[in-house]
Design an enzyme around this catalytic site. Sequence first.
Site, PDB file in Angstrom:
ATOM      1  N   ARG A 121       0.384  -1.181  -0.087  1.00 55.14           N
ATOM      2  CA  ARG A 121      -0.273  -0.218  -0.007  1.00 55.14           C
ATOM      3  C   ARG A 121       0.814   0.828   0.252  1.00 55.14           C
ATOM      4  O   ARG A 121       1.601   2.068   1.334  1.00 55.14           O
ATOM      5  CB  ARG A 121      -1.012   0.404   1.331  1.00 55.14           C
ATOM      6  N   GLN A 126      -0.816   2.716  -6.543  1.00 60.46           N
ATOM      7  CA  GLN A 126      -2.472   1.995  -6.503  1.00 60.46           C
ATOM      8  C   GLN A 126      -2.965   1.931  -7.008  1.00 60.46           C
ATOM      9  O   GLN A 126      -3.960   1.096  -7.509  1.00 60.46           O
ATOM     10  CB  GLN A 126      -2.710   4.321  -6.418  1.00 60.46           C
ATOM     11  N   ASP A 129      -3.329  -1.890  -7.610  1.00 56.71           N
ATOM     12  CA  ASP A 129      -3.512  -3.023  -6.072  1.00 56.71           C
ATOM     13  C   ASP A 129      -5.186  -2.800  -7.110  1.00 56.71           C
ATOM     14  O   ASP A 129      -6.229  -2.366  -6.607  1.00 56.71           O
ATOM     15  CB  ASP A 129      -3.919  -1.623  -5.561  1.00 56.71           C
ATOM     16  N   SER A 132      -8.300  -2.949  -3.459  1.00 53.48           N
ATOM     17  CA  SER A 132      -8.696  -1.601  -3.715  1.00 53.48           C
ATOM     18  C   SER A 132      -9.876  -1.582  -4.630  1.00 53.48           C
ATOM     19  O   SER A 132     -11.422  -1.405  -4.753  1.00 53.48           O
ATOM     20  CB  SER A 132      -7.967  -0.488  -3.616  1.00 53.48           C
ATOM     21  N   TYR A 229      -4.411  -2.436   7.199  1.00 58.41           N
ATOM     22  CA  TYR A 229      -5.525  -2.461   7.523  1.00 58.41           C
ATOM     23  C   TYR A 229      -5.518  -2.254   9.202  1.00 58.41           C
ATOM     24  O   TYR A 229      -4.750  -2.364   9.369  1.00 58.41           O
ATOM     25  CB  TYR A 229      -5.819  -4.408   7.405  1.00 58.41           C
TER      26      TYR A 229
END
Length: 374
Positions: A121, A126, A129, A132, A229
């Site tokens: 992360r 990004q 990912d 996500s 998380y």
Amino acid sequence: MKIAVPKEQADGETRVSATPETVKKFIALGADVAVEAGAGEGAAIADAAYAAAGARVGDRAQTLAGADIVLGVQGAEPAGLSGVAPGAWVVAGLNPFGERARVDAYAAAGLEALAMEFMPRITRAQSMDILSSQSNLAGYKAVLDAAAEYGRAFPMMMTAAGTVSAAKAFVMGVGVAGLQAIATARRLGAQVSATDVRSATREQIMSLGAKPIFVENVAGIEGEGSGGYAGEMSPEYQAAQAELLSGHLAKQDIVITTALIPGRPAPRLISDAQVATMRAGSVIVDLAVESGGNVEGAVAGEVVERHGVKIVGHRNVAGRLPADASALFSRNLYNFLNAFWDKEAGRPVLDAEIGDAVRLTTSGQVVNARLLGA
């Protein structure tokens, strides 16, 4: 460099790991792309569309023959990858903790397995990912699934026959899925509240127009946990949270739970006794049901009813929006390989920061630190 796009073999998997859009982009990099016939059917992508994009469409054996990189949504069984090049990359969502035996089999087969859900992360990753991109769609679909099961309207309606009160929706877990669930429920007109063990999410909840519900005077987690998380909470926090949420849950019509802890069973957020306090006709959607479930009584792949409350436990929720899920997933894979594409080598060359994070196996060994330390 041959990139193979086989048809997904997992039951109920509707997504595909490449679209005509990403096929064109891979070919522009100099790759040869082969797609198994029917691979895109679940996402409403015809074989002709792949052929028009420049891919070679054939049967599974033709698709895999000599492949240097095999793309996937869910990792294929090693026995089903015969014919690929020695040391071929398997780039997919591999569920490393839940499918450890399969990871070992990748190593034994001499394959280099790259788990996209282990993508770090960090800012530059990004666009790669998959968690996500797929969680975003799952959060949206969870609210629609709740609306489909709920026997009442979401928004307040003032009519000549009287007023219909707005539904009360509560989101538990404010990650990517939770934030999208909040936004979607608000757009549908519900009164929305939300909670998370990470105190830093309070402002995110309020920015979307929802009411934050937080335990006071007992320390939660400041900021993000490992990998974005939440971690496990202290017994004191868990007890205080249970007391607070019991009163709040009894007043809710819709509840969406999204809490996950990587490598561990999903935390239990709602007990059967708490379900019993909710009014008949209420709906709970458990997005963590495939990891053990946040809700006592939730059953993976089923909609069950307990105490007059429907508990929705659909599997592969993002896959219930297969066209969009495939488009986003395939872009994640392309962005990953493109970021490391070496024009001189004619193939991607990974760096240590991301490569070591996602690589599970190489040279016949399991090498990922997260797995070896599990």
